[in-house]
Write a protein that holds these residues in place. Structure first.
Motif, short mmCIF file in Angstrom:
data_model
loop_
_atom_site.label_atom_id
_atom_site.label_comp_id
_atom_site.label_asym_id
_atom_site.label_seq_id
_atom_site.Cartn_x
_atom_site.Cartn_y
_atom_site.Cartn_z
N ASN A 4 0.80 -1.24 -0.03
CA ASN A 4 -0.08 0.20 -0.08
C ASN A 4 0.78 1.26 -0.07
O ASN A 4 0.53 2.35 -0.72
N ARG A 5 1.82 1.30 0.73
CA ARG A 5 3.05 2.48 0.91
C ARG A 5 3.50 2.53 -0.46
O ARG A 5 3.61 3.63 -0.69
N ASN A 6 3.75 1.63 -0.94
CA ASN A 6 4.68 1.75 -2.22
C ASN A 6 3.80 2.16 -3.32
O ASN A 6 4.29 2.99 -4.22
N LEU A 7 2.52 1.75 -3.37
CA LEU A 7 1.70 2.33 -4.26
C LEU A 7 1.60 3.77 -4.25
O LEU A 7 1.61 4.65 -4.80
N LEU A 41 -3.35 4.64 -9.49
CA LEU A 41 -2.57 4.13 -8.61
C LEU A 41 -3.11 4.43 -7.29
O LEU A 41 -3.24 3.44 -6.54
N LYS A 42 -3.66 5.85 -6.92
CA LYS A 42 -4.29 6.07 -5.87
C LYS A 42 -5.55 5.15 -5.54
O LYS A 42 -5.94 4.55 -4.50
N THR A 96 -8.42 0.46 -3.31
CA THR A 96 -9.13 -0.88 -3.35
C THR A 96 -8.46 -1.81 -2.45
O THR A 96 -8.93 -2.48 -1.73
N MET A 97 -7.05 -1.71 -2.34
CA MET A 97 -6.36 -2.62 -1.55
C MET A 97 -6.68 -2.42 -0.01
O MET A 97 -6.84 -3.18 0.87
N LYS A 98 -6.79 -1.05 0.23
CA LYS A 98 -6.95 -0.66 1.57
C LYS A 98 -8.37 -0.98 2.19
O LYS A 98 -8.49 -1.42 3.46
N SER A 142 -13.46 -1.53 -6.24
CA SER A 142 -13.64 -0.10 -6.63
C SER A 142 -14.18 -0.09 -7.90
O SER A 142 -13.49 -0.50 -8.71
N SER A 143 -15.36 0.71 -8.04
CA SER A 143 -16.24 0.99 -9.24
C SER A 143 -15.24 1.96 -9.92
O SER A 143 -15.41 2.00 -11.43
N LYS A 144 -14.46 2.87 -9.05
CA LYS A 144 -13.80 3.97 -9.75
C LYS A 144 -12.68 3.53 -10.66
O LYS A 144 -12.23 4.42 -11.28
#
Lengths: 476, 476
Positions: free
Chosen positions: B240-243, B359-360, B365-367, B372-374
């Motif tokens: 997550n941090r790396n993303l 990326l965000k 999604t990961m968090k 996510s539909s976005k």
């Protein structure tokens, strides 16, 4: 259509399917047969797995005989130390403490001499320090009276273990003394705990240290005398190998882009070489770390600048990042027209070959440990070709006027009403080639970074200056 | 000119040098003073080093309190196990074998729960296996008569130690059972060696196993109950941090290139974020390896697809290589003219912001562990902007006709006799911008690779589908 037939002694039902073949109808009641078949599958699967595992192991043994010898060395060191255990006079002297010699050999013996020495020194020093400290704390606890003794001991174990564990998180300490700190915690706990029971602490400490000394000396002798694997030598070969791989994949990459598809098969293996460079950071760091512990060996003296190899490795990775991007651009979907490629073919191929020449020359410098007089001239050639490529890029617009194909003209005219002549230049089509060219220029700049680091190594390690005659005219 | 003067109570000789200052002439006889000063320097040096070391340690403690808690946990586990040792009834039962409990805690306790569990299982299983095998070999050796017994034992130690060492070289085995194989060699050597002396092997084996069981359970309880550090959670946070870092450095890179120098200071820290992505391969691999040993925790069940995180990490590194190259191109010497930059400013900035948005969104999604539909719409936006950039590149020749400055024209005319209008396009000058643009397009393509891997994770880990209302209209 279904028919029954007798095959290999048992009744079988076959059904003919539309494509002309026939399938066996398995009776539903054959649970035993089913489970037999399942068992057979499992057995076959396991056999295949074991086979592939053994095959992999065999390959490692054949490709890296050093690793095979290492295994024999471990066996030998252990047999030696247990032989020592079997000798009754020694055993009677040391009692059960003799197991510490065996334990030391098992835990301390590592693949490279440097790693073994690092662990040996760590183990010996940590045992000595923690033992003395343990005896000291034990004496203090003794003075505090019987009630406070366990409290003092517990508290000291808690505090020292926590502090030592914390130090293991500090990167510079971890790199060199991680194992020592572990042994420190272990020995201190054992001494302070057992000290509460056994009164002959000093005798135990003496025995422990001498058994560790026996184990350590067996390890050092075995690892240094029989086919020694020096961490320094491994690091040196790794960097040399990576220089070659970088040169090969640069050549392969550019050749794949500019030449026809016929040669793709051959180069695909060489092409992936840069990935080894990308992934060898951790190995380089641990090798450089262990090499510092090693005595002079081969052409390396004790204070050989191993850290400089890390800098060379890092500059090589910098270059490999660029080759990775280049590789991505080359395999991208948008491809430049063949006519354009031909315009750049010659100069790009020359630039890549000059660039990889510089890398190979650096490899020669490293291998012979002699300052090469050719490096400078090949860097000059590379930079000259960079300028040529730049002027080829400058002259591109003239060329484009000649290249512009009728199809492109038509598509451009369809979209926009071109006001003047220049509108026909299809920039999107030339983009892949210009990007490749500009990446090649960037790669050349990064190769100069590698040259600088290798020069710095040559200065620090006092490489011999080149004998001018010999290097300029190699034997043909 | 030299003069003597009295200063601070002792005679001093000063010499005036041509630049107007004066130097102190130190009398050669002042060896004590010299050595005093040298000692002072050494003491100051050491103090400074210790100070900077403690400062670094303090920073680690403040920034990563988890590591600090880990140290307390190690201290606690060791105090617990030595408390057990102090209890006389237990001690009388187990004798000196109780030190194995202490040893187990010291060696097995690791930072993450997964690593601790891995070592615990390895240690317990290897001790059991090697113990049984050792007793078996010992029985066989016994049958061979007194003369052959040591030979059989030596040979078995040699062969098994060599074989086990060899298996440690096979990557798939090393990843999971490296520690187990070490303990296997250790236990087998100890059993076969000590078996030659001690006849009560079975009793010893029982005691050894039960003390190890005590050590292992103390480790597992302490590491799982008090502020547990899960390897899986660490891997998840790292990705997550790396993303986020990747998104930030992409934005920072492009912003630095296209905007004025005023904002450079702020972005330089964010800009370097991609380097973390480049260097986190080893950490990711070890975390994924340990995470497999962990039970269900937090939002992760036992068979969470940890391997997929490695694929995400690898696709992120792919993207980071490109950003690295982009960063190199941006800081290269050849810079595009400002007028050209302005032409691309808008679309490139939009592309980078859409790319980092993707990326965000993946980070979200990961968090939230919710599909996510976005994501889909932001990928569409990104690809749309890629097309816009491509048409901006297509239209560049028209623009160039407007931009071509008199200075450029003059320089071009000076070198070559331009035959027609198009010759004035200064391709070398537009090269940096087109390279940046083409790298941005490549980065967008690689980001799609990350999207695919995250989608695959969402499928494998069965992320919840997005609640359409909630995700489309976030609270403002």
């Amino acid at each position: 259509m279904a028919k029954g037939n007798e095959f290999s002694g048992r009744l079988e039902w076959r059904i003919n399917v539309p494509d002309g073949t026939s399938k066996t109808l398995v009776p539903e009641s054959g649970i035993i047969q089913k489970s037999c078949r399942r068992l057979q599958d499992v057995v076959v699967g396991i056999t295949l797995r074991i086979w592939s595992f053994l095959h992999k192991a065999w390959e490692i043994g054949v490709n890296e005989p050093k690793k095979f010898f290492h295994c024999l060395k471990v066996g030998m060191a252990l047999s030696l130390v247990s032989l020592f255990y079997y000798m009754r006079p020694l055993y009677d002297g040391y009692g059960t403490n003799a197991i510490w010699a065996v334990m030391t050999v098992v835990v301390v013996f590592e693949y490279t001499v440097g790693a073994t020495l690092c662990k040996c020194v760590n183990r010996a020093m940590a045992t000595f320090l923690a033992g003395s400290l343990g005896i000291g704390v034990h004496w203090v606890a003794n003075q505090c009276g019987e009630n406070f003794e366990p409290i003092v001991l517990e508290l000291s174990v808690f505090l020292l273990a926590a502090a030592a564990t914390f130090f293991r998180f500090i990167p510079s300490v971890k790199a060199r003394f991680d194992y020592g700190l572990l042994i420190f915690i272990l020995t201190f706990s054992l001494v302070s705990v057992s000290g509460y029971r056994v009164d002959k602490l000093f005798e135990m400490a003496h025995q422990r240290l001498s058994t560790i000394a026996i184990g350590v000396s067996i390890c050092i002798i075995t690892s240094m005398l029989f086919c020694p694997v020096w961490a320094g030598q491994e690091l040196y070969s790794l960097i040399n190998r990576n220089l070659e791989k970088l040169a090969d994949s640069l050549d392969g990459c550019v050749a794949e882009y500019f030449t026809d598809d016929g040669t793709k098969e051959d180069s695909s293996k060489n092409l992936q070489g840069y990935k080894c460079v990308l992934n060898s950071k951790a190995t380089e760091e641990s090798m450089a770390n262990f090499a510092r512990w090693e005595p002079a060996h081969g052409s390396f003296n004790f204070r050989h600048p191993w850290k400089q190899y890390l800098k060379i490795g890092s500059s090589m990775r910098n270059c490999a990042y660029c080759i990775e991007t280049l590789n991505g651009c080359i395999s991208s979907e948008i491809q430049a027209p063949e006519s354009l490629k031909k315009h750049f073919n010659d100069v790009c191929m020359r630039l890549s070959s000059h660039s990889s020449n510089v890398l190979k020359e650096l490899g020669n410098t490293m291998k012979s440990m002699t300052k090469s007089s050719k490096t400078e001239s090949s860097v000059r050639e590379m930079n000259f070709t960079v300028e040529e490529l730049q002027s080829a890029l400058k002259s591109l617009p003239y060329q484009l006027a000649l290249f512009t194909s009728p199809a492109l003209e038509a598509s451009n005219n369809g979209k926009d009403e071109a006001p003047t002549e220049p509108s026909k230049v299809p920039l999107l089509e030339i983009l892949p080639v210009t990007t490749v060219a500009s990446l090649l220029i960037e790669i050349a700049a990064r190769i100069e970074g590698i040259v600088e680091e290798v020069d710095e190594l040559a200065n620090q390690a006092e490489f011999k200056p080149a004998s001018k005659k010999g290097s300029k005219e190699p034997a043909k």
